[in-house]
Design a protein around this motif. Structure first.
Motif, PDB file in Angstrom:
ATOM      1  N   LYS A   1       1.471 -14.879 -18.913  1.00 41.52           N
ATOM      2  CA  LYS A   1       0.414 -15.244 -19.854  1.00 41.52           C
ATOM      3  C   LYS A   1       1.007 -15.819 -21.136  1.00 41.52           C
ATOM      4  O   LYS A   1       2.005 -15.308 -21.646  1.00 41.52           O
ATOM      5  N   ILE A   2       0.400 -16.881 -21.625  1.00 38.53           N
ATOM      6  CA  ILE A   2       0.726 -17.407 -22.959  1.00 38.53           C
ATOM      7  C   ILE A   2      -0.585 -17.774 -23.645  1.00 38.53           C
ATOM      8  O   ILE A   2      -1.661 -17.696 -23.053  1.00 38.53           O
ATOM      9  N   HIS A   3      -0.464 -18.162 -24.894  1.00 36.81           N
ATOM     10  CA  HIS A   3      -1.627 -18.582 -25.667  1.00 36.81           C
ATOM     11  C   HIS A   3      -1.436 -20.028 -26.101  1.00 36.81           C
ATOM     12  O   HIS A   3      -0.299 -20.485 -26.289  1.00 36.81           O
ATOM     13  N   LEU A   4      -2.511 -20.737 -26.274  1.00 34.77           N
ATOM     14  CA  LEU A   4      -2.443 -22.139 -26.711  1.00 34.77           C
ATOM     15  C   LEU A   4      -1.613 -22.302 -27.984  1.00 34.77           C
ATOM     16  O   LEU A   4      -0.916 -23.305 -28.147  1.00 34.77           O
TER      17      LEU A   4
ATOM     18  N   SER B   1      -9.408 -19.494 -18.362  1.00 34.12           N
ATOM     19  CA  SER B   1      -8.098 -19.869 -18.899  1.00 34.12           C
ATOM     20  C   SER B   1      -7.699 -21.265 -18.413  1.00 34.12           C
ATOM     21  O   SER B   1      -8.296 -21.830 -17.497  1.00 34.12           O
ATOM     22  N   THR B   2      -6.655 -21.801 -19.045  1.00 33.89           N
ATOM     23  CA  THR B   2      -6.160 -23.124 -18.676  1.00 33.89           C
ATOM     24  C   THR B   2      -4.713 -22.997 -18.197  1.00 33.89           C
ATOM     25  O   THR B   2      -4.240 -21.881 -17.952  1.00 33.89           O
ATOM     26  N   VAL B   3      -4.018 -24.123 -18.033  1.00 32.16           N
ATOM     27  CA  VAL B   3      -2.686 -24.098 -17.423  1.00 32.16           C
ATOM     28  C   VAL B   3      -1.654 -24.815 -18.293  1.00 32.16           C
ATOM     29  O   VAL B   3      -1.991 -25.621 -19.158  1.00 32.16           O
ATOM     30  N   PHE B   4      -0.377 -24.500 -17.999  1.00 36.85           N
ATOM     31  CA  PHE B   4       0.759 -25.093 -18.704  1.00 36.85           C
ATOM     32  C   PHE B   4       1.890 -25.250 -17.699  1.00 36.85           C
ATOM     33  O   PHE B   4       2.298 -24.278 -17.058  1.00 36.85           O
ATOM     34  N   ILE B   5       2.378 -26.479 -17.535  1.00 39.40           N
ATOM     35  CA  ILE B   5       3.467 -26.773 -16.595  1.00 39.40           C
ATOM     36  C   ILE B   5       4.555 -27.523 -17.353  1.00 39.40           C
ATOM     37  O   ILE B   5       4.265 -28.489 -18.064  1.00 39.40           O
TER      38      ILE B   5
ATOM     39  N   SER C   1       2.277 -31.315  -6.918  1.00 42.39           N
ATOM     40  CA  SER C   1       3.058 -30.395  -6.078  1.00 42.39           C
ATOM     41  C   SER C   1       4.554 -30.669  -6.213  1.00 42.39           C
ATOM     42  O   SER C   1       5.371 -29.747  -6.254  1.00 42.39           O
ATOM     43  N   LYS C   2       4.943 -31.962  -6.304  1.00 38.41           N
ATOM     44  CA  LYS C   2       6.354 -32.311  -6.528  1.00 38.41           C
ATOM     45  C   LYS C   2       6.827 -31.776  -7.870  1.00 38.41           C
ATOM     46  O   LYS C   2       7.934 -31.253  -7.994  1.00 38.41           O
ATOM     47  N   LEU C   3       5.979 -31.940  -8.874  1.00 37.78           N
ATOM     48  CA  LEU C   3       6.307 -31.465 -10.222  1.00 37.78           C
ATOM     49  C   LEU C   3       6.536 -29.952 -10.217  1.00 37.78           C
ATOM     50  O   LEU C   3       7.483 -29.445 -10.814  1.00 37.78           O
ATOM     51  N   LEU C   4       5.684 -29.242  -9.510  1.00 39.13           N
ATOM     52  CA  LEU C   4       5.732 -27.776  -9.502  1.00 39.13           C
ATOM     53  C   LEU C   4       6.938 -27.212  -8.756  1.00 39.13           C
ATOM     54  O   LEU C   4       7.322 -26.063  -8.985  1.00 39.13           O
ATOM     55  N   LYS C   5       7.551 -28.008  -7.890  1.00 38.31           N
ATOM     56  CA  LYS C   5       8.699 -27.511  -7.108  1.00 38.31           C
ATOM     57  C   LYS C   5       9.843 -27.049  -8.002  1.00 38.31           C
ATOM     58  O   LYS C   5      10.515 -26.064  -7.712  1.00 38.31           O
ATOM     59  N   ASN C   6      10.087 -27.783  -9.086  1.00 34.72           N
ATOM     60  CA  ASN C   6      11.197 -27.445  -9.982  1.00 34.72           C
ATOM     61  C   ASN C   6      10.723 -26.966 -11.350  1.00 34.72           C
ATOM     62  O   ASN C   6      11.538 -26.647 -12.212  1.00 34.72           O
ATOM     63  N   ALA C   7       9.423 -26.911 -11.534  1.00 34.36           N
ATOM     64  CA  ALA C   7       8.877 -26.610 -12.860  1.00 34.36           C
ATOM     65  C   ALA C   7       8.726 -25.115 -13.098  1.00 34.36           C
ATOM     66  O   ALA C   7       8.718 -24.310 -12.165  1.00 34.36           O
ATOM     67  N   SER C   8       8.600 -24.762 -14.359  1.00 37.64           N
ATOM     68  CA  SER C   8       8.134 -23.430 -14.748  1.00 37.64           C
ATOM     69  C   SER C   8       6.704 -23.600 -15.216  1.00 37.64           C
ATOM     70  O   SER C   8       6.323 -24.668 -15.721  1.00 37.64           O
ATOM     71  N   TYR C   9       5.907 -22.555 -15.037  1.00 36.14           N
ATOM     72  CA  TYR C   9       4.496 -22.734 -15.375  1.00 36.14           C
ATOM     73  C   TYR C   9       3.822 -21.409 -15.719  1.00 36.14           C
ATOM     74  O   TYR C   9       4.324 -20.319 -15.442  1.00 36.14           O
ATOM     75  N   CYS C  10       2.654 -21.551 -16.323  1.00 38.34           N
ATOM     76  CA  CYS C  10       1.760 -20.425 -16.586  1.00 38.34           C
ATOM     77  C   CYS C  10       0.354 -20.875 -16.203  1.00 38.34           C
ATOM     78  O   CYS C  10      -0.108 -21.910 -16.689  1.00 38.34           O
TER      79      CYS C  10
END
Length: 435
Positions: free
Chosen positions: A403-406, A385-389, A31-40
């Protein structure tokens, strides 16, 4: 090309699913990581979605048909424990760690698949003793960086209990923390398999899997702390990603049982395969069907008839049959005569005896004959699907990418390091980067 970061740390949490994202948002370190992160949270994986092809895709930006890692294990008909695609030589073309090494960057990889004998400064490859006369420690030392591994084993070998989890990931974590503090690599690839193991043997949403997610959160926290303690956190980019999801199963499909009955596989009384015309090579949720002689049109025709008939009844567990051309279009191995996709609740095994369809029972899983969940399925499966942070140097803050691809991950990592992987099948995720 200018570098966007000085240190790129890529952590692969094997079998991390998009369905885990709500849990990640509640865990302290994620959750700390996600505060400033970009993600898919909608990353489409590859086909077949098994670990070794996935990790080769992540570092090349290409599909299995191009990079050559088309499965976890080799086609070795009848062998109970086939050899894996352990070695760097099996990857066609360049990789992220090759390009980093060429420019003089310090590289490290801990249990990253398909890196045995790779030119990585601090290399602890994922490889295991697959012969009765092999010794695990010697096999690892011979295929990676011997002095580095001896140092890690001397310090933290007591943590490990063979290949058992969660002890193996705890050993990898301790080694990763020490490597960050003392080596400060420019590129570091870390592969954790605790979650994948728990899902295989206990089920996707099992208590054991949820406990593994919490352990992964602790591992993430330890790595972030090590980056800060070593003084490189502000100049680092941290990536947390998954390679594939998983699906629960209750039945195992053993197509080779039917191929043997049809006279397409010859077996001795001791179970050893003496000859074969067609063989079903499992990728768990999917499978390749190979012809020994690619020009054997009679066998190919009889296979097509058999598969068409089996597909007519959902109880047989086969959802779809792909031709070699259709497999290639999806990025898989075009050398297979056919590729088959499992129905939900089913997966493929290579056994040659017993029933064609086996119910999966607790004792079978305890004995590691079968599993309760697996992957390898088509990326078109629902909730798969999976995730990317991503966070840190060179990364935009709080961008949500739909959406992105591996295959997009490798080219993006290369751009962060000021490198190029050449003409890849994936793209640089430009909307993620501070350029």
């Amino acid at each position: 090309m200018s570098r966007l970061t000085n240190h790129l740390i890529v952590i692969s949490f094997d079998c991390l699913s998009a369905l885990d994202f709500p849990t990640l948002q509640e865990l302290p370190n994620f959750s700390k990581l996600l505060k400033n992160a970009s993600y898919c949270k909608n990353v489409e994986t590859i086909y077949p979605s098994v670990t070794y092809p996935c990790h080769a895709t992540i570092v090349t930006g290409n599909y299995p048909r191009k990079h050559g890692i088309i499965n976890n294990t080799f086609l070795q008909p009848g062998r109970l424990s086939p050899d894996w695609y352990w070695h760097r030589r099996h990857v066609k073309g360049t990789t992220l760690y090759d390009e980093a090494k060429k420019t003089g960057m310090k590289t490290a990889a801990l249990l990253w698949p398909v890196t045995a004998k790779a030119k990585i400064d601090y290399n602890m490859p994922e490889i295991f003793a697959n012969r009765p006369w092999h010794n695990q420690i010697l096999v690892s030392l011979f295929n990676g960086s011997p002095f580095y591994q001896l140092d890690m084993n001397r310090r933290y070998g007591h943590i490990r209990k063979g290949l058992n989890q969660p002890e193996l990931d705890d050993f990898v974590l301790a080694s990763a923390v020490q490597t960050i503090k003392t080596r400060k690599p420019n590129l570091m690839l870390i592969h954790f398999t605790d979650l994948d193991t728990q899902r295989h043997y206990h089920g996707f949403s099992s208590e054991e899997a949820m406990a593994a997610l919490k352990r992964h959160d602790d591992r993430l926290g330890r790595i972030i702390h090590a980056l800060k303690e070593s003084g490189i956190y502000e100049n680092s980019t941290l990536i947390a990603l998954g390679d594939h999801s998983a699906l629960d199963e209750s039945k195992a499909v053993k197509l080779n049982v039917l191929l043997r009955k049809a006279g397409l596989i010859q077996v001795k009384k001791n179970g050893k395969v003496t000859d074969w015309k067609a063989y079903c090579k499992s990728c768990d949720g999917s499978a390749y069907i190979y012809l020994k002689d690619k020009s054997d049109s009679a066998t190919k025709k009889s296979l097509k008839t058999l598969l068409t008939k089996l597909m007519q009844d959902k109880q047989n567990g086969i959802e779809r049959v792909l031709t070699s051309d259709e497999a290639r279009e999806k990025g898989a191995d075009e050398k297979a005569a056919f590729m088959i996709e499992a129905q939900l609740g089913y997966y493929f095994k290579e056994q040659l005896d017993g029933e064609f369809i086996d119910e999966i029972h607790e004792e079978d899983v305890r004995e590691k004959k079968y599993t309760f969940a697996s992957h390898g399925y088509s990326p078109e499966k629902k909730n798969y699907s999976t995730v990317f942070i991503a966070t840190g140097q060179g990364i935009q803050r709080n961008k949500i990418i739909p959406k992105i691809h591996l295959v997009d991950e490798g080219p993006t990592f290369a751009r962060l390091l000021g490198l190029s992987l050449g003409n890849t099948e994936g793209r640089v995720i430009k909307e993620l980067l501070k350029v």
